[in-house]
Write a protein that holds these residues in place. Structure first.
Motif, mmCIF file in Angstrom:
data_model
loop_
_atom_site.group_PDB
_atom_site.id
_atom_site.type_symbol
_atom_site.label_atom_id
_atom_site.label_comp_id
_atom_site.label_asym_id
_atom_site.label_seq_id
_atom_site.Cartn_x
_atom_site.Cartn_y
_atom_site.Cartn_z
ATOM 1 N N LYS A 129 1.007 -1.023 0.036
ATOM 2 C CA LYS A 129 -0.255 -0.054 0.177
ATOM 3 C C LYS A 129 1.267 1.539 -0.198
ATOM 4 N N GLY A 130 1.938 0.860 0.520
ATOM 5 C CA GLY A 130 2.618 2.465 0.397
ATOM 6 C C GLY A 130 4.338 2.279 0.810
ATOM 7 N N GLU A 131 5.313 3.241 1.225
ATOM 8 C CA GLU A 131 6.264 3.010 1.497
ATOM 9 C C GLU A 131 6.859 4.078 2.810
ATOM 10 N N ILE A 132 7.624 3.700 3.757
ATOM 11 C CA ILE A 132 7.945 5.064 4.467
ATOM 12 C C ILE A 132 9.905 3.749 4.540
ATOM 13 N N GLU A 133 10.547 6.037 4.832
ATOM 14 C CA GLU A 133 12.298 5.168 4.920
ATOM 15 C C GLU A 133 12.381 4.265 5.699
ATOM 16 N N HIS A 134 11.358 4.504 7.388
ATOM 17 C CA HIS A 134 11.940 3.717 8.248
ATOM 18 C C HIS A 134 11.039 4.089 9.706
ATOM 19 N N PHE A 135 10.723 2.822 10.228
ATOM 20 C CA PHE A 135 9.358 3.651 11.329
ATOM 21 C C PHE A 135 9.560 3.868 12.741
ATOM 22 N N THR A 136 11.465 5.148 11.989
ATOM 23 C CA THR A 136 11.371 6.340 13.083
ATOM 24 C C THR A 136 11.390 7.189 12.142
ATOM 25 N N ALA A 137 10.400 7.813 11.145
ATOM 26 C CA ALA A 137 10.580 8.212 9.795
ATOM 27 C C ALA A 137 9.135 8.774 10.320
ATOM 28 N N TYR A 138 9.091 9.638 11.250
ATOM 29 C CA TYR A 138 7.734 9.986 11.975
ATOM 30 C C TYR A 138 7.191 11.106 10.789
ATOM 31 N N GLU A 139 7.705 11.469 10.317
ATOM 32 C CA GLU A 139 7.398 12.817 9.653
ATOM 33 C C GLU A 139 6.468 12.086 7.943
ATOM 34 N N GLU A 140 6.457 10.650 7.919
ATOM 35 C CA GLU A 140 5.856 10.429 6.997
ATOM 36 C C GLU A 140 4.668 8.847 7.388
ATOM 37 N N TYR A 141 4.296 9.250 8.906
ATOM 38 C CA TYR A 141 3.655 9.223 9.643
ATOM 39 C C TYR A 141 1.920 9.037 8.519
ATOM 40 N N ASP A 142 1.794 10.088 8.242
ATOM 41 C CA ASP A 142 0.717 10.464 7.243
ATOM 42 C C ASP A 142 0.210 9.146 6.375
ATOM 43 N N THR A 143 1.538 9.298 5.875
ATOM 44 C CA THR A 143 1.300 7.996 4.841
ATOM 45 C C THR A 143 0.965 6.453 5.278
ATOM 46 N N LEU A 144 1.511 6.627 6.247
ATOM 47 C CA LEU A 144 1.261 5.176 7.405
ATOM 48 C C LEU A 144 -0.371 5.229 8.063
ATOM 49 N N LYS A 145 -0.929 6.090 8.539
ATOM 50 C CA LYS A 145 -2.148 6.447 8.701
ATOM 51 C C LYS A 145 -3.000 6.429 7.748
ATOM 52 N N LYS A 146 -2.834 6.963 6.345
ATOM 53 C CA LYS A 146 -3.415 6.870 5.201
ATOM 54 C C LYS A 146 -3.744 5.082 4.589
ATOM 55 N N ASN A 147 -2.842 4.323 4.811
ATOM 56 C CA ASN A 147 -2.834 2.861 4.317
ATOM 57 C C ASN A 147 -2.282 1.670 5.401
ATOM 58 N N ALA A 148 -2.363 2.438 6.274
ATOM 59 C CA ALA A 148 -2.653 1.672 7.360
ATOM 60 C C ALA A 148 -4.058 0.918 7.909
ATOM 61 N N GLU A 149 -3.893 -0.461 7.965
ATOM 62 C CA GLU A 149 -5.371 -1.960 8.823
ATOM 63 C C GLU A 149 -5.530 -0.899 10.014
ATOM 64 N N LEU A 151 -8.122 0.277 13.187
ATOM 65 C CA LEU A 151 -9.660 0.955 13.205
ATOM 66 C C LEU A 151 -9.765 2.080 13.416
ATOM 67 N N LYS A 152 -9.259 2.499 13.864
ATOM 68 C CA LYS A 152 -9.321 3.848 14.616
ATOM 69 C C LYS A 152 -8.528 5.336 14.160
ATOM 70 N N LYS A 153 -8.214 4.886 13.263
ATOM 71 C CA LYS A 153 -7.327 5.502 11.807
ATOM 72 C C LYS A 153 -5.971 5.949 13.150
ATOM 73 N N ALA A 154 -5.152 5.257 13.993
ATOM 74 C CA ALA A 154 -4.437 5.789 14.583
ATOM 75 C C ALA A 154 -3.308 5.290 14.255
ATOM 76 N N VAL A 155 -1.696 6.088 14.364
ATOM 77 C CA VAL A 155 -0.303 5.530 14.169
ATOM 78 C C VAL A 155 -0.053 3.959 14.880
ATOM 79 N N THR A 156 0.059 2.872 14.126
ATOM 80 C CA THR A 156 0.269 1.475 14.573
ATOM 81 C C THR A 156 1.115 0.774 13.779
ATOM 82 N N LEU A 157 2.103 0.072 14.276
ATOM 83 C CA LEU A 157 3.583 -0.112 13.171
ATOM 84 C C LEU A 157 3.275 -1.805 12.619
ATOM 85 N N THR A 158 1.979 -2.682 13.543
ATOM 86 C CA THR A 158 1.915 -3.687 12.847
ATOM 87 C C THR A 158 1.316 -4.044 11.099
ATOM 88 N N SER A 159 1.163 -2.740 10.835
ATOM 89 C CA SER A 159 0.634 -2.908 8.828
ATOM 90 C C SER A 159 2.316 -2.689 8.052
#
Length: 264
Positions: A129-149, A151-159
């Motif tokens: 669904k997408g790609e981020i540089e690293h799990f510490t690349a916090y400025e890229e978390y919008d991409t993670l929120k948008k594409n991750a599964e 339930l509450k649209k919060a940032v988790t790392l399981t996706s």
């Protein structure tokens, strides 16, 4: 006429609930000016049971206040249809929540069974669904929120899946992709599908409690290469790492990682 205590006993509600109904002007008992005692008539009791009826189907107080002022049958039907849709959405959410809980329970079972063990296993299809540089690349978390599964649209790392490409000389590429598990054959797929029919599979423990904060990449790579040589497997130069579970021991995190290393 009845006291507040009697009405509370008749109807099985608390005094505080009756006072709350009164504050919201859903019931208007007569009050003795001298001692402040409330007296409820049979009409007041009927009003309270009517409020209880709507509260029992989870109609909000504000809606009941509107209903008290005036509501036609069509208006009540519209109110109930609105509530019905809300409940149906909640049911769908609860189904997804139950599924998530069952998945984590299964992950706990797998940790107990496969921690430190090595088997050959299929890596089931994942949609990228997408790609981020690293799990510490916090400025890229919008991409993670948008594409991750989530339930509450919060940032988790399981996706996230950490993907390591390597050759005999070492690591060529190390990146993090955002994925979604593909279930069934009739789903609409937008991204690239990632799957491998045969992988060396294991679960390892990371985190400060077990490693003291040391990097374990080389240790994991050495174990995979050793097993591949012993069993006659040919590694395809990729490793997929999935965060299964994080817990804590003595205030330090214990991280359990699922490893898939594709082989021929």
């Amino acid at each position: 006429m009845y006291t507040i205590g009697q009405v509370a006993n008749f109807l099985g509600v608390s005094r505080d609930t009756l006072k709350f109904y009164e504050e919201k002007e859903l019931v208007k008992p007569k009050q003795n000016i001298e001692n402040g005692y409330r007296k409820y008539s049979h009409l007041d009791i009927y009003d309270i049971t009517t409020v209880n009826f709507y509260r029992e189907i989870d109609i909000e107080i504000k809606k009941i206040q509107e209903l008290r002022k005036s509501k036609s049958i069509d208006g009540i039907q519209s109110l109930l249809e609105e509530k019905e849709q809300e409940v149906l959405l909640e049911i769908e959410y609860k189904k997804l929540l139950l599924k998530k809980i069952q998945i984590v329970k299964e992950d706990c079972k797998n940790i107990k069974q496969f921690l430190g063990e090595y088997i050959v296993k299929e890596m089931k299809p994942l949609e990228i669904k997408g790609e981020i540089e690293h799990f510490t690349a916090y400025e890229e978390y919008d991409t993670l929120k948008k594409n991750a599964e989530s339930l509450k649209k919060a940032v988790t790392l399981t996706s996230l899946r950490r993907v390591i490409h390597f050759n005999e000389k070492g690591i060529i590429e190390d990146k993090f992709i955002i994925v979604r598990k593909v279930e069934g054959t009739d789903e609409e797929i937008e991204g690239e599908i990632l799957s491998h029919p045969k992988c060396i599979y294991t679960i390892i423990e990371d985190g400060r409690w077990s490693t003291g904060g040391e990097n374990i990449d080389q240790h994991v790579e050495a174990n995979l290469r050793k097993l591949a040589i012993e069993k006659g497997y040919e590694l395809l130069g990729q490793v997929y790492i999935n965060l299964l579970l994080t817990t804590y021991e003595d205030g330090l995190e214990r991280v359990f990682l699922e490893i898939y290393a594709p082989i021929k």
